[in-house]
Design a protein around this motif. Structure first.
Motif, short mmCIF file in Angstrom:
data_model
loop_
_atom_site.label_atom_id
_atom_site.label_comp_id
_atom_site.label_asym_id
_atom_site.label_seq_id
_atom_site.Cartn_x
_atom_site.Cartn_y
_atom_site.Cartn_z
N ILE A 103 -10.53 -18.51 3.91
CA ILE A 103 -10.36 -17.44 2.91
C ILE A 103 -10.55 -16.06 3.53
N ARG A 104 -9.71 -15.12 3.11
CA ARG A 104 -9.92 -13.72 3.49
C ARG A 104 -9.95 -12.86 2.21
N PRO A 105 -11.05 -12.20 1.92
CA PRO A 105 -11.11 -11.34 0.73
C PRO A 105 -10.18 -10.13 0.88
N ILE A 106 -9.49 -9.77 -0.19
CA ILE A 106 -8.63 -8.57 -0.21
C ILE A 106 -9.03 -7.72 -1.41
N PRO A 107 -10.20 -7.07 -1.37
CA PRO A 107 -10.71 -6.37 -2.57
C PRO A 107 -9.87 -5.16 -2.97
N ASP A 108 -9.14 -4.57 -2.02
CA ASP A 108 -8.41 -3.33 -2.33
C ASP A 108 -7.04 -3.56 -2.97
N ILE A 109 -6.70 -4.82 -3.26
CA ILE A 109 -5.36 -5.14 -3.76
C ILE A 109 -5.06 -4.44 -5.10
N ASN A 110 -6.12 -4.16 -5.89
CA ASN A 110 -5.92 -3.47 -7.18
C ASN A 110 -6.43 -2.02 -7.14
N SER A 111 -6.57 -1.49 -5.91
CA SER A 111 -7.11 -0.13 -5.77
C SER A 111 -6.19 0.91 -6.41
N LYS A 112 -6.81 1.98 -6.96
CA LYS A 112 -6.00 3.07 -7.52
C LYS A 112 -5.43 3.96 -6.42
N ASN A 113 -6.04 3.85 -5.23
CA ASN A 113 -5.56 4.63 -4.08
C ASN A 113 -4.33 3.92 -3.48
N ALA A 114 -3.17 4.59 -3.53
CA ALA A 114 -1.91 3.96 -3.12
C ALA A 114 -1.92 3.52 -1.65
N THR A 115 -2.56 4.31 -0.78
CA THR A 115 -2.61 3.96 0.65
C THR A 115 -3.41 2.68 0.87
N GLN A 116 -4.59 2.63 0.23
CA GLN A 116 -5.43 1.43 0.35
C GLN A 116 -4.74 0.21 -0.24
N ARG A 117 -4.08 0.43 -1.38
CA ARG A 117 -3.40 -0.68 -2.06
C ARG A 117 -2.23 -1.20 -1.20
N GLY A 118 -1.50 -0.26 -0.61
CA GLY A 118 -0.35 -0.63 0.26
C GLY A 118 -0.81 -1.45 1.46
N PHE A 119 -1.92 -1.01 2.06
CA PHE A 119 -2.46 -1.74 3.22
C PHE A 119 -2.91 -3.13 2.80
N ALA A 120 -3.56 -3.22 1.62
CA ALA A 120 -4.04 -4.51 1.10
C ALA A 120 -2.87 -5.45 0.83
N GLU A 121 -1.78 -4.91 0.30
CA GLU A 121 -0.60 -5.74 0.00
C GLU A 121 0.01 -6.31 1.29
N ARG A 122 0.09 -5.47 2.32
CA ARG A 122 0.64 -5.93 3.60
C ARG A 122 -0.27 -7.01 4.21
N THR A 123 -1.59 -6.78 4.09
CA THR A 123 -2.56 -7.76 4.60
C THR A 123 -2.44 -9.08 3.86
N ALA A 124 -2.25 -9.00 2.54
CA ALA A 124 -2.16 -10.21 1.71
C ALA A 124 -0.97 -11.07 2.12
N VAL A 125 0.15 -10.44 2.44
CA VAL A 125 1.36 -11.18 2.82
C VAL A 125 1.23 -11.71 4.24
N ASN A 126 0.63 -10.91 5.12
CA ASN A 126 0.58 -11.30 6.53
C ASN A 126 -0.50 -12.34 6.84
N THR A 127 -1.62 -12.30 6.09
CA THR A 127 -2.75 -13.18 6.44
C THR A 127 -2.43 -14.68 6.40
N PRO A 128 -1.72 -15.18 5.37
CA PRO A 128 -1.39 -16.61 5.41
C PRO A 128 -0.60 -16.99 6.67
N LEU A 129 0.20 -16.05 7.18
CA LEU A 129 1.02 -16.33 8.37
C LEU A 129 0.19 -16.20 9.64
N GLN A 130 -0.40 -15.01 9.83
CA GLN A 130 -1.17 -14.76 11.05
C GLN A 130 -2.44 -15.61 11.08
N GLY A 131 -3.06 -15.76 9.92
CA GLY A 131 -4.29 -16.56 9.84
C GLY A 131 -4.02 -18.03 10.11
N THR A 132 -2.89 -18.54 9.60
CA THR A 132 -2.54 -19.94 9.86
C THR A 132 -2.18 -20.12 11.33
#
Length: 361
Positions: free
Chosen positions: A255-284
């Motif tokens: 598991i990798r926590p992604i707490p910023d996925i619902n952030s009101k800050n667009a930059t933080q949210r954008g980074f969290a979204e990219r991390t969310a998509v990439n982690t299943p791939l890179q993490g696997t």
């Protein structure tokens, strides 16, 4: 050469002095981009823009590359050789990265350069002991293969099962031309799109990377998702679930926590979204190579081989093997790495063998 080109000596490593010489003394066009505190920037992209018209910025880029290689590797590595073994020994970290990959410190042997000709010279210094060779086994395009597995996209899955060149296929799909008519430039652009999708590349990022207009980059990305609709569905479903759970999992349940996925800050949210998509791939991918390492290690011990696993660099394992064990090790490494888990598409491992880490064939 820089001093001759400027007609004076100064501290080339000082952005302030360099900016003064380039833009005041040599009167080169001042860039729009500013550095910290409104000082004129001398960043790489600025110098690259000036290098086409003047020798000094080009030489400064070369100087920076040389000083970095010298301080980071040429000066630092020999000082880390241990007297008792005559070798450099790295320290691997099991919990230092968010993706789950091993990290390497003192020295970091995972960042030994490979992209530039000069950087590759550093790799030539890593040699096998007499009577031995280095063997490097490298997963080919593992994250794209995992993308095919996770997304179940028909086009991607079939292409990897057939053994097609995935970048040529994407170029063919996106540009609407038969594979045989795909040019080297088309393939280069498609490669940037393929890997960019895995890292959540935006139209702006793609336009910067391959030197095209943003609108054209946007059309590329739209055309990609139109053809690979399974990838679009996978990304959307992953983001939807991550917004709900605020975490993502690798295939093996890490598991990798992604707490910023619902952030009101667009930059933080954008980074969290990219991390969310990439982690299943890179993490696997990180999990897969660790499983392979465990099984290879067990097999080496069971067979009583003298070969040793010395290094893990991202998707590559480096071994030192007695010349007489090379064929056995090559077969063993490939077998365990390719059959670590039954995916929807085959994993492919490329093996290189050489006296040093640069000249692997």
């Amino acid at each position: 050469e820089i001093y001759d080109g400027c007609g004076m000596e100064f501290n080339i490593s000082s952005p302030k002095q360099l900016g003064d010489v380039l833009f005041n003394k040599l009167a080169l066009p001042i860039p729009v981009k500013y550095g910290k505190g409104k000082k004129i920037s001398t960043a790489v992209d600025v110098l690259e823009g000036l290098a086409a018209d003047h020798a000094v910025p080009r030489l400064v880029l070369e100087y920076r590359q040389l000083t970095k290689l010298k301080s980071t590797y040429v000066d630092a590595l020999p000082a880390l050789i241990r007297a008792e073994s005559g070798r450099v020994h790295t320290t691997f970290g099991q919990t230092g990265t968010a993706t789950g990959r091993l990290s390497s410190t003192n020295p970091n042997l995972q960042n030994i350069p490979i992209r530039t000709e000069l950087g590759r010279e550093i790799r030539a210094a890593f040699i096998a002991e007499p009577g031995h060779v280095l063997l490097a086994a490298d997963y080919s395009q593992i994250e794209l293969r995992l993308l095919a597995h996770f997304s179940k996209d028909k086009l991607l899955v079939e292409a990897f099962r057939r053994g097609d060149d995935i970048h040529t296929l994407t170029a063919s799909q996106v540009f609407g031309v038969p594979p045989l008519m795909v040019t080297a430039d088309d393939r280069r652009k498609a490669k940037a799109v393929n890997f960019g999708i895995v890292y959540g590349l935006s139209a702006f990022g793609l336009s910067q990377q391959i030197g095209i207009e943003r609108d054209e980059a946007r059309r590329f990305i739209d055309a990609y998702f139109e053809k690979y609709s399974g990838v679009r569905a996978f990304i959307d479903a992953t983001l939807e679930q991550t917004r709900r759970d605020q975490k993502v999992r690798t295939l093996f349940g890490r598991i990798r926590p992604i707490p910023d996925i619902n952030s009101k800050n667009a930059t933080q949210r954008g980074f969290a979204e990219r991390t969310a998509v990439n982690t299943p791939l890179q993490g696997t991918a990180a999990d897969v190579i660790k499983l392979a390492m465990i099984r290879i290690d067990e097999d080496i011990r069971k067979r009583g081989l003298k070969s040793r696993m010395t290094l893990q660099v991202h998707d590559e394992l480096v071994f030192e093997a007695p010349e007489g064990e090379v064929d056995t090790l090559k077969r063993l490494a490939r077998e365990h790495m390719e059959n670590v888990y039954e995916f929807a598409v085959p994993l492919l491992v490329e093996v290189g063998i050489g006296r040093n880490w640069r000249d692997m064939e």
